[in-house]
Structure formats: C-alpha cells, structure tokens
Scaffold this motif. Structure first.
Motif, PDB file in Angstrom:
ATOM      1  N   VAL A  15       0.831  -1.201   0.000  1.00  0.00           N
ATOM      2  CA  VAL A  15       0.000   0.000   0.000  1.00  0.00           C
ATOM      3  C   VAL A  15       0.867   1.252   0.000  1.00  0.00           C
ATOM      4  O   VAL A  15       0.631   2.202  -0.765  1.00  0.00           O
ATOM      5  N   PHE A  18       2.727   1.888  -3.417  1.00  0.00           N
ATOM      6  CA  PHE A  18       1.878   2.441  -4.473  1.00  0.00           C
ATOM      7  C   PHE A  18       1.348   3.831  -4.120  1.00  0.00           C
ATOM      8  O   PHE A  18       1.043   4.614  -5.025  1.00  0.00           O
ATOM      9  N   THR A  19       1.227   4.138  -2.836  1.00  0.00           N
ATOM     10  CA  THR A  19       0.766   5.470  -2.451  1.00  0.00           C
ATOM     11  C   THR A  19       1.736   6.547  -2.913  1.00  0.00           C
ATOM     12  O   THR A  19       1.328   7.644  -3.313  1.00  0.00           O
ATOM     13  N   VAL A 120      -7.999   2.886  -0.412  1.00  0.00           N
ATOM     14  CA  VAL A 120      -7.062   2.305  -1.383  1.00  0.00           C
ATOM     15  C   VAL A 120      -7.726   2.156  -2.752  1.00  0.00           C
ATOM     16  O   VAL A 120      -7.110   2.443  -3.797  1.00  0.00           O
ATOM     17  N   HIS A 123      -8.154   5.619  -4.206  1.00  0.00           N
ATOM     18  CA  HIS A 123      -6.831   6.138  -4.567  1.00  0.00           C
ATOM     19  C   HIS A 123      -6.374   5.582  -5.910  1.00  0.00           C
ATOM     20  O   HIS A 123      -5.818   6.317  -6.743  1.00  0.00           O
ATOM     21  N   ALA A 124      -6.600   4.297  -6.147  1.00  0.00           N
ATOM     22  CA  ALA A 124      -6.216   3.709  -7.437  1.00  0.00           C
ATOM     23  C   ALA A 124      -7.039   4.293  -8.582  1.00  0.00           C
ATOM     24  O   ALA A 124      -6.518   4.557  -9.673  1.00  0.00           O
ATOM     25  N   SER A 206      -1.159   4.007 -12.079  1.00  0.00           N
ATOM     26  CA  SER A 206      -2.395   3.542 -11.445  1.00  0.00           C
ATOM     27  C   SER A 206      -2.671   2.054 -11.670  1.00  0.00           C
ATOM     28  O   SER A 206      -3.272   1.409 -10.805  1.00  0.00           O
ATOM     29  N   GLN A 209      -1.562  -0.497  -8.936  1.00  0.00           N
ATOM     30  CA  GLN A 209      -2.434  -0.477  -7.765  1.00  0.00           C
ATOM     31  C   GLN A 209      -3.724  -1.238  -8.022  1.00  0.00           C
ATOM     32  O   GLN A 209      -4.215  -1.983  -7.158  1.00  0.00           O
ATOM     33  N   CYS A 212      -3.224  -5.019  -7.812  1.00  0.00           N
ATOM     34  CA  CYS A 212      -2.981  -5.555  -6.461  1.00  0.00           C
ATOM     35  C   CYS A 212      -4.143  -5.336  -5.498  1.00  0.00           C
ATOM     36  O   CYS A 212      -4.040  -5.721  -4.324  1.00  0.00           O
ATOM     37  N   LEU A 213      -5.236  -4.740  -5.958  1.00  0.00           N
ATOM     38  CA  LEU A 213      -6.363  -4.489  -5.053  1.00  0.00           C
ATOM     39  C   LEU A 213      -6.912  -5.754  -4.388  1.00  0.00           C
ATOM     40  O   LEU A 213      -7.245  -5.724  -3.193  1.00  0.00           O
ATOM     41  N   TYR A 216      -5.535  -6.809  -0.862  1.00  0.00           N
ATOM     42  CA  TYR A 216      -5.765  -6.039   0.348  1.00  0.00           C
ATOM     43  C   TYR A 216      -7.013  -6.485   1.116  1.00  0.00           C
ATOM     44  O   TYR A 216      -7.162  -6.148   2.291  1.00  0.00           O
TER      45      TYR A 216
END
Length: 526
Positions: A15, A18-19, A120, A123-124, A206, A209, A212-213, A216
């Motif tokens: 996280v 990627f942030t 998250v 954000h993506a 983007s 991210q 990989c969602l 999470y």
C-alpha cells in the motif's frame, strides 16, 4: 511473527509503495508538460508547428502524443491548460489537511480495515480518471481527493501496523512503512520516465495499484478495535487461523485490555455528553503543557516546510527530475535504522534538526556560488533525510510529552500544524528561473535550527513512564543546558559501568571454566 502479522506487514508495505506513485504526481506532470509543450501557446493552446501550412507535420505525430498538443479546436488537450497544473499540488495538500480532520474519527467509528480498503480503491481510481478525462477541473478535483485518501491511508496503516505489533517492537512500524514509501518513490521515477504522454503516465502509475487491489481484502482488522467493539466472533476466527496466531493475538489482547483500563481510569472525570470537563481545559492552559504544545507544533510546521519544500522542488537543483526523484527516495531509506539509535528522544531530535538546518544552509551557500548541481542536491537531500528522522522521532516524542488527560487533543493539534505547514509550502512562489527562491531556502534551513534550540527546553522521555496528569509532567526530569562538566561526568559514569560489566563477565567466565575443569577432573578420575 505469526502469519496474521506477516500478512499485515507485507500488504501494508505494498500500500505504501503504491501510495508514493500518486503522491509525487505533480512533479512528473509538470516535467512532462514542460518537455512536450514547451513550444505551445498556453493562452490559445496552439503549437507553432501547426501554424502556416505545417498540418502535414502535425499529422505525422503519433496518436499517443496527440493529447499533449492542441490541435485545431480540440478543447481537452493538456497543453491548452498547463497553467492549471501548478494548482494540483496546492489542492493535494488541502486534501491531506481535510483527511487529517476526519480520517481518524472515521477509522475509530467504522474500523481501520474498511476505511483503508475504501481509500485504497478510490486512490487507485484517482490515478485512472485523468487518463480517461484530461480536463483541468477534473484533474484538480481528483488531486484533492487523492490527498484525502493518502492521509486516511496513512492513519489507518500506521494504526494497524502498531496495533498488530508487540509493545516492545512498536518503534519499528513507523520506520518500516516510510521505508516502503521511499522504495515506491524510487520505483515511480523510472515508471514516469518511461511514460512520455499524459495517458501513459497516469496508466503506468495507477494500473499496478488496480492489479494488487484483491490482495488487500485479506488484511485483518485491528485487534484493539475489535476488543473495544466486542467483536468476539472475528477474534475467534483469527485465533483459529493457527496456534501462532492464537498465542500472539492473546498477548496483544491482554496488552490492549490493560491499556484500555488505564485510559478508562483516566477518563472517569469525563463530563456527560462527551464534552471535556472544565479541568481538562484547565490542563491545556497549564504553562508546562502550553510550552510543550508550542514547541512540538513549531517543530511539526517547520519539519513539514523543510521536507515538502525539498521534495516538491526536487527538480530545481539543476539535475534531471527523474534521476533527482530516484535519489530523493534513496536518501530516505536510512531512516529504517532510526530505531537502532539509543541516544534518547531529545538528543536525537536535536542532532537531526541541527544537521538538517546546516545541510540546507550549506546547500544554499554553494548554490549561490554556482557549484555542481549534484553536490547542491546531495546536501539538500541530506537535510531532507535528517528532517524526516526528526519527524519520526517527534511523533513518538509528542505522545510521551503530554499527559493522558489531554494527550489526544494535543497530538491532534500538533498533527494539524504539520498539515498547515504542508499547505503553506505550496503558497511559496517559485523564482522566474524555476529554482528554489532564496527566501524559501532560508526558511528551510533556519526553521530546523531554531527548533533545535527549542528542543533543549524539553525533558528526556526515553524509558520514562507515560504521564497521566500535569503533576506527572512536572515531576519529569527538568532539562538542563549541556556543560563540559556534565558531559565529563556522564562519560566517566558510562566508562565505570562498562568496566564493572566486563569485570563481572570475566569473573563469571572464570567461575564457569573452574567448574568445567573440576567436572573434567572428576570424570577422568572415575
């Protein structure tokens, strides 16, 4: 570590990696716009290549570059509104401020895990929307929303990491997660360098991210929050995961229950309706609390000005922006070693602030004499590393300085000053040449040096029990100015203690050797 702890740490590390991609997006968009639209007319958005019968040359451009050039009558070209890009950083910092105002309250009410997952995902998507809708107002709104999500992600991630860590090792999560952030900063620079167009830039930052969602959604909830909300069914499910998880979870719950009991005892005087009692306001007006609150608030604002002032102007030192961004992330990696330092809170904070101010000041002096840009940037990055270390230490320092009855309010005010410092940094106008102005560099160097002197007024809190009242704060060791006699006495005391330990160790080894020799002699005799 148990399997659940490992799942928390490595997923939160992803996280944070990627942030950082979208955290520094304004640097990359400005660099690509300057490189691609340098011949464009920002008022009308037309390129000289398109004027006077150069349509054939314009037609030879690839479709991937078309969105960076204003063709005749095309309203959505980025080159038509490059002046709007400079406001993206301001709105991003405003989003960080907004997120700090309600992010903690949301996570306390609905849980760290749900708020983290929502932020998250949003954000993506914030990185994907500008690639599909390259409009100025959409871009600015998305930057503000990205800042809100970044702040909420930080709040929830730090809380989850700390609450899944035993008390003896809670110094490590606040150092490990920024280390992952620096890794993401280094990884984002080559991705941006390989993305020459607006669409490619946002997609490359983007899509990782978005991929990989699904990872999470298996992040566990905070055991402290589950205990507070009496969600025993979820806790039993975590216990059944493995024997190691059961053992670790029981230990964390026991520690959390003890802390909650202490907090409940400290809040017995809370007035009805959730309002703070009159004596709580009186504690905030106490001279000791006011002095510590002023010093820590100043340190937070000065640290934010210096850190983000260097981060967001990393391309102003005469080095390529992508190489500078890579080394900017690399310079933050040594902060992982901060928990290994055993100097105490106050000495380490003073040393970090002093080195940061001196490094920025020397960088300013060398830039005035037109020295090598690499040397100037290296000194500025050294100042950024030191101010980041000071920020990490001051976060723990703030918790240990304020009593339990007003700790949450004081820490919130200190964090608010940090966000205000971030926002104030975006209001500093750049010089016509694009370099950092002289006034800005003076602020970046003088702020930590002044804070270094203010830290001498604070007590040392390392190894001291957390204060529960203002009286406990007054009983803490009072700070004394350093003197040669005191340093000599401390050195002699440390030397004598080391000699005693070595002597005791030698005597123990001799006793063990004698006992071993007697056993061997007895064995041979038998």
């Amino acid at each position: 570590m148990s399997p659940l702890q490992l799942s928390v740490y490595w997923r939160l590390s992803l996280v944070f990696i990627f942030t950082s991609f979208l955290f520094f997006l304004d640097i990359f968009t400005a660099a690509v716009a300057a490189a691609t639209c340098r011949h464009g007319n920002s008022s009308h958005g037309t390129s000289p290549l398109d004027v006077g019968g150069n349509q054939s040359r314009a037609a030879e451009r690839s479709d991937g570059e078309a969105d960076w050039w204003t063709q005749s009558g095309k309203p959505d070209s980025v080159c038509g509104w490059t002046d709007w890009l400079s406001y993206g950083q301001t709105l991003f910092m405003a989003g960080l401020l907004l997120g700090s105002l309600f992010g903690g309250a949301l996570s306390d009410r609905h849980g760290k895990r749900p708020v983290l997952l929502v932020c998250v995902c949003v954000h993506a998507l914030c990185g994907l929307v500008p690639a599909l809708l390259p409009q100025p107002l959409v871009f600015l709104a998305v930057r503000c929303l990205t800042g809100v999500c970044c702040c909420c992600i930080n709040i929830c991630s730090f809380s989850l990491a700390v609450e899944w860590t035993p008390p003896a090792a809670r110094l490590w999560p606040p150092a490990f997660l920024p280390f992952c952030f620096s890794l993401g900063t280094m990884a984002g620079a080559p991705l941006a360098w390989l993305s020459p167009t607006w669409t490619q830039l946002h997609l490359s930052l983007s899509l990782p991210q978005l991929i990989c969602l699904p990872l999470y959604f298996s992040i566990p909830e905070s055991p402290r929050w589950l205990l507070l909300k009496k969600r025993t069914d979820v806790l039993d499910q975590y216990r059944r995961n493995s024997p190691a998880d059961k053992k670790r979870l029981d230990f964390l719950l026991e520690t959390a229950w003890s802390d909650l009991q202490k907090a409940t005892d400290a809040q017995k005087d809370e007035a009805p309706g959730g309002r703070p009692p009159h004596h709580s306001i009186r504690h905030l007006r106490h001279p000791t609390i006011l002095l510590r609150l002023f010093i820590m608030s100043y340190l937070s604002a000065a640290s934010a000005l210096t850190y983000f002032g260097i981060c967001m102007n990393i391309g102003s030192f005469g080095v390529g922006v992508y190489a500078a961004q890579f080394f900017s992330g690399l310079s933050e990696a040594p902060c992982l070693l901060v928990p290994l330092a055993r100097l105490g809170r106050r000495p380490l904070t003073v040393l970090s602030l002093f080195l940061s101010g001196v490094a920025c000041l020397v960088s300013l002096l060398l830039s005035s004499y037109f020295c090598e840009p690499v040397l100037v940037m290296s000194l500025a990055l050294l100042g950024k590393l030191c101010i980041l270390a000071a920020t990490f230490i001051s976060t723990l320092y703030s918790i240990e300085l304020f009593p339990t009855v007003v700790r949450q309010r004081c820490v919130s005010l200190v964090n608010l000053c940090f966000r205000l410092g971030c926002l104030a940094n975006t209001l500093v106008p750049p010089s016509p040449s694009g370099a950092i102005t002289l006034a800005a560099m003076v602020v970046y160097s003088s702020g930590p040096i002044v804070g270094c002197g203010l830290c001498l007024l604070l007590p040392e809190t390392s190894g001291v029990t957390l204060p529960d009242s203002v009286e406990d704060c007054d009983r803490q060791p009072r700070p004394r100015p350093p003197s040669l006699e005191g340093l000599w006495r401390a050195w002699r005391l440390r030397r004598d203690r080391t000699r005693k330990e070595e002597t005791a160790s030698d005597e123990k080894d001799e006793t063990a050797n004698t006992h071993t020799g007697l056993i061997e002699t007895h064995t041979h005799t038998v």
